[in-house]
Each structure stands twice: as C-alpha cells, then as structure tokens.
Enzyme design. Structure first.
Site, PDB file in Angstrom:
ATOM      1  N   HIS A  82       0.850  -1.189   0.000  1.00  0.00           N
ATOM      2  CA  HIS A  82       0.000   0.000   0.000  1.00  0.00           C
ATOM      3  C   HIS A  82       0.884   1.237   0.000  1.00  0.00           C
ATOM      4  CE1 HIS A  82      -4.102   1.535   0.347  1.00  0.00           C
ATOM      5  NE2 HIS A  82      -3.553   2.573   0.955  1.00  0.00           N
ATOM      6  N   ASP A 161     -13.837   2.928   6.612  1.00  0.00           N
ATOM      7  CA  ASP A 161     -12.841   3.626   5.779  1.00  0.00           C
ATOM      8  C   ASP A 161     -13.475   4.101   4.479  1.00  0.00           C
ATOM      9  OD1 ASP A 161     -10.166   4.565   5.122  1.00  0.00           O
ATOM     10  OD2 ASP A 161     -10.200   3.023   3.584  1.00  0.00           O
ATOM     11  N   ARG A 168     -12.972  12.667   3.650  1.00  0.00           N
ATOM     12  CA  ARG A 168     -11.666  13.343   3.770  1.00  0.00           C
ATOM     13  C   ARG A 168     -11.218  13.901   2.428  1.00  0.00           C
ATOM     14  NH1 ARG A 168      -7.940   9.018   5.252  1.00  0.00           N
ATOM     15  NH2 ARG A 168      -6.290  10.563   5.334  1.00  0.00           N
ATOM     16  N   SER A 183      -6.748   4.721   8.233  1.00  0.00           N
ATOM     17  CA  SER A 183      -7.344   4.408   6.937  1.00  0.00           C
ATOM     18  C   SER A 183      -6.603   3.245   6.277  1.00  0.00           C
ATOM     19  CB  SER A 183      -7.279   5.665   6.047  1.00  0.00           C
ATOM     20  OG  SER A 183      -7.488   5.348   4.702  1.00  0.00           O
ATOM     21  N   LYS A 187      -8.007  -1.101   6.436  1.00  0.00           N
ATOM     22  CA  LYS A 187      -8.374  -1.946   5.289  1.00  0.00           C
ATOM     23  C   LYS A 187      -7.354  -3.035   5.031  1.00  0.00           C
ATOM     24  CE  LYS A 187      -7.495   1.702   1.820  1.00  0.00           C
ATOM     25  NZ  LYS A 187      -7.601   2.895   2.667  1.00  0.00           N
TER      26      LYS A 187
HETATM   27  N1  URA Z   1      -4.065   5.712   1.418  1.00  0.00           N
HETATM   28  C1  URA Z   1      -5.138   5.369   2.156  1.00  0.00           C
HETATM   29  O1  URA Z   1      -5.688   4.290   1.994  1.00  0.00           O
HETATM   30  N2  URA Z   1      -5.581   6.228   3.076  1.00  0.00           N
HETATM   31  C2  URA Z   1      -5.010   7.426   3.298  1.00  0.00           C
HETATM   32  O2  URA Z   1      -5.464   8.147   4.159  1.00  0.00           O
HETATM   33  C3  URA Z   1      -3.897   7.792   2.523  1.00  0.00           C
HETATM   34  C4  URA Z   1      -3.441   6.910   1.573  1.00  0.00           C
END
Ligand code: URA
Length: 437
Positions: A82, A161, A168, A183, A187
C-alpha cells in the site's frame, strides 16, 4: 454518549476514550451520525491530532466496522502493498500481477483518488467493465483461483474507511498521520494478509512533505501492523515529482501495461525501478526468495517471459473488464484535446512539482471536487521531461490531455507553475530514500 460531546472534546484537545472512538465509528458506519458532523470532527483531528492510543483505537474500530477476512485456508503467505498516496503512483497495478505470477497471493483492497493523489480503484475503472465492487465470496474465490483480487472497501470489509475516506477527500482533512494510519491499516488488516509492504511517500506531492514526517508515519504504520502480528516492510520514496510519465486514470493503465510488457522508456525508469523493488520485498515476505537480488531477478523473469502481463489480463477479465483494452489502448477512455506546457528558458529541469501537477489533473476532471463528482477517466498529463534533464526554451515539458477546454483554463496556472528551470545542472532525484523493517 452523544456525538457533539465527542466533537467538542476533540475541538478542546481533550484525549478521547476508546469507547468514544468506537461510538463515533459505529454511529457513522450505521448512518446515525451525519456527514456534516463528521466533517467537523475530522477537521478537529486534523488540527489537534490524536495520540498513539487514540490512533490505535481508531484503527481497531475502523477495522472491526466490518468483517476481518480469514484467508488461512488459501495456500501461501498472503502479501499486499500500500502506498501513502502520490501523483502518477501506479505501482499497485504492476506489482500485484507480478507477485501473483510468482505464486505470492495478493489480496488487495485499494482506495479511490484522495485529494490530489490518484487512486487504484479509479484507474482500474477506466478499463471498460472492470468491477471493483465484488462481494466477500467473489473476493475469496478470485484469490484462490487467480492469486489476486483488486477491490475497494465494501459494506462488508472496512466500511468505515469507505465512508471516511470519501469525506476526507473533499474536506481537506487528508494530511494527518493518525487519519492516514487508521485508513490504511484498517483496510489492510481487514483483507486477510500475513505481510505488508508500505510505500511511504515523501516530498511535494506526498501527504508528508518532509522525510522526518514520512519516517514518523512509517513508524506508526509498522507498529500497528506488528502489534497485529503482521510482517511489515516500509520504504520511504520520493514524491517531489510524479512517478513515471503518465498521470490520469486510463493513462496510468497504459503506462503500467507498458512496464509489464517490458516496453519502458528511459523517462519511466523511476517507475520500473520502484515497482521491481517493492515487488521484490513482497516476494521476500511471501517466502519465495531470501535476498533482494534473488527476488529482483525473479520479478524480472516474470516481466520478461510475459507471465506477469498475462496475470493482469486474467484478473481484468475475471473482474468483468475488457482485457482487449490492455492490448488496444484505443478501447480505453480517450481525451479529445492535447496541449503542451513548454519550457520558458534554456537550462535544466529543477522542479516538476507533483502537488501542482496533481491539483491540475484533478481540475481537468481526473479527480473529484465533491463527493458526487464524476471522474473523466480519459484526461491527464504526460511528462516529457524529468528532474535533472537538460531542456531548451520552447521544448514541451508536460502534455495535457483534456476534454473540456474550460477545465484547462482553470488548471493552467498549476501546470505552468509546476515547472522550474535552472541555469545550472541539477542532480537527479534520489528515488528510494530508506528501507525500514
Ligand atoms: N491511502 C489510504 O488508503 N488512506 C489514506 O489516508 C492515505 C493513503
């Protein structure tokens, strides 16, 4: 408990309790607390912060807002990657099929565009028919059968999320370490992984502008992951300039396919190098190699023998997408017009400000201005130069692909101001700044 009280405490910088954070997440996920109150709450968190306890409780509450998937009955060490978000950052589209081709299963739950940064889900949806909204059974089935699955947060997995992320995006409450950590980790921990590689961006186009802040964010992410028994590797990587050459949803699919087809231009070397590095770390965590050099040579093999690209085609087709669009780019959404932003002096490219280019790309329709905005998947930017390169006055630096000329008028200042030319030679950017294990 009632929400105004929690909101007032955060406004007044009073530490929240775990019960209050759980109340907030449950209430918002169940549509009992409205967006306008949560917008105010997010801004209070943005301004006043959360400590590590509150961040951990927030992550835990968001994680348990849905199902925590158990993939232990599927063979292999499940690994995901990620990124904390950037401009032109399309490595997920390249890495996931590479790892699956090397028999490292990749259960990947991604996000949409966030502020000026692009999102994997929006990019995938530029492939006609591609469905990111699969249910849990379909998700499990595809990981078992294909070795990967590319979906978004659902009503079942990380629903908190899904809602908070979208809010956001349009309320200027993205760049906060606690909100980013909760966040990402809610996930990632929900999707059934055993291990995780994090690409923590740093620089103008990143949510963390300094390496110090990026490392601090990486440490929070690593500690949340490790406390949940996951193996985590984090790389701190450059986001002063966009990654690769293409920015925009369909354009990023094209560039990813070119990398997987081993058709990389020298200007795209940063994207190729970073993708290989991240994939190699995933291969190590997935138990398929011990050393980085060995892992990189495995990654190169599946690019060169075409099996990584075949894997991408397979998953695109299994998720309802037209896989022919990966060989014939005219089947992807297109922009009608193109215009160049040219160098205003001879010299060397000193800055290609990723934040300004990302904001410009949103304004021409590549991202969202409100929660209801419709994305224009065909628009975007192609970089004709990267930092450090020589340039002549009048040479194209950016190519803007757009549909509505009015939108380009709005975005033109961002694009023009993103370029700085220096008379003196400029050092190329250091791409990978640090690896934290
Ligand atoms: N990636 C995400 O999933 N959430 C964030 O807040 C920033 C980057």
């Amino acid at each position: 408990m009632y929400f105004q009280e929690i909101l007032g405490k955060k406004r007044d910088r009073i530490k929240l309790t775990q019960a209050e954070i759980q109340y907030f997440i449950k209430g918002y996920t169940q549509y009992e607390i409205p967006d306008y109150q949560v917008s105010a709450f997010l801004m209070s968190v943005f301004l006043n912060g959360m400590d590590i306890d509150e961040t951990t409780w927030l992550t835990d509450a968001m994680l348990h807002s849905g199902i925590v998937v158990d993939l232990s009955d599927i063979e292999g060490i499940k690994v995901d990657k990620h990124s904390t978000g950037g401009v032109g950052d399309k490595t997920s589209l390249i890495i996931a099929p590479i790892c699956a081709a090397l028999n490292v299963p990749v259960p990947m739950i991604s996000g949409r565009g966030l502020a000026h940064s692009g999102g994997t889900l929006d990019k995938l949806e530029s492939i006609p028919g591609f469905n990111v909204n699969l249910n849990l059974d379909q998700y499990r089935h595809l990981i078992r059968e294909t070795g990967l699955c590319l979906i978004g947060q659902t009503a079942e997995i990380a629903p908190a999320d899904k809602k908070i992320y979208a809010l956001r995006d349009v309320t200027c409450t993205v760049e906060n370490k606690s909100l980013i950590s909760a966040s990402i980790m809610s996930k990632k921990l929900a999707e059934g992984i055993d291990a995780l590689v994090l690409d923590v961006k740093t620089g103008k186009g990143a949510f963390m502008k300094t390496q110090q802040d990026s490392e601090a964010l990486a440490q929070i992410l690593i500690s949340i992951g490790k406390n949940m028994g996951k193996q985590v590797t984090a790389l701190i990587t450059d986001m002063d300039q966009p990654l690769g050459t293409h920015i925009g949803n369909a354009l990023e699919i094209i560039e990813s396919v070119d990398i997987l087809k081993n058709k990389c231009l020298p200007l795209q070397d940063d994207l190729r190098i970073l993708s290989i590095e991240l994939a190699a770390h995933m291969i190590i965590l997935g138990g398929k190699a011990k050393e980085l050099s060995q892992a990189k040579s495995l990654v190169n093999q599946v690019i060169q023998n075409g099996s990584a690209f075949s894997k991408l085609k397979e998953i695109v087709s299994k998720q309802g997408g037209n896989d022919k669009a990966l060989d014939d780019f005219s089947l992807l959404p297109q922009a009608k017009h193109s215009e160049y932003i040219k160098a205003n002096a001879d010299g060397f490219v000193k800055e290609l400000d990723a934040l300004k280019i990302g904001k410009g790309a949103v304004l021409i329709g590549g991202g969202r201005m409100t929660m209801d905005s419709k994305i224009d998947h065909g628009v975007g930017v192609i970089m004709k130069k990267k930092i450090g390169e020589p340039v002549k006055k009048g040479e194209p630096v950016l190519e803007i692909l757009f549909n509505d000329p009015k939108t380009l008028k709005n975005a033109a200042d961002y694009f023009n101001q993103s370029i700085t030319i220096s008379k003196k030679p400029v050092e190329p950017v250091k791409l990978i700044k640090k690896t934290l294990i």
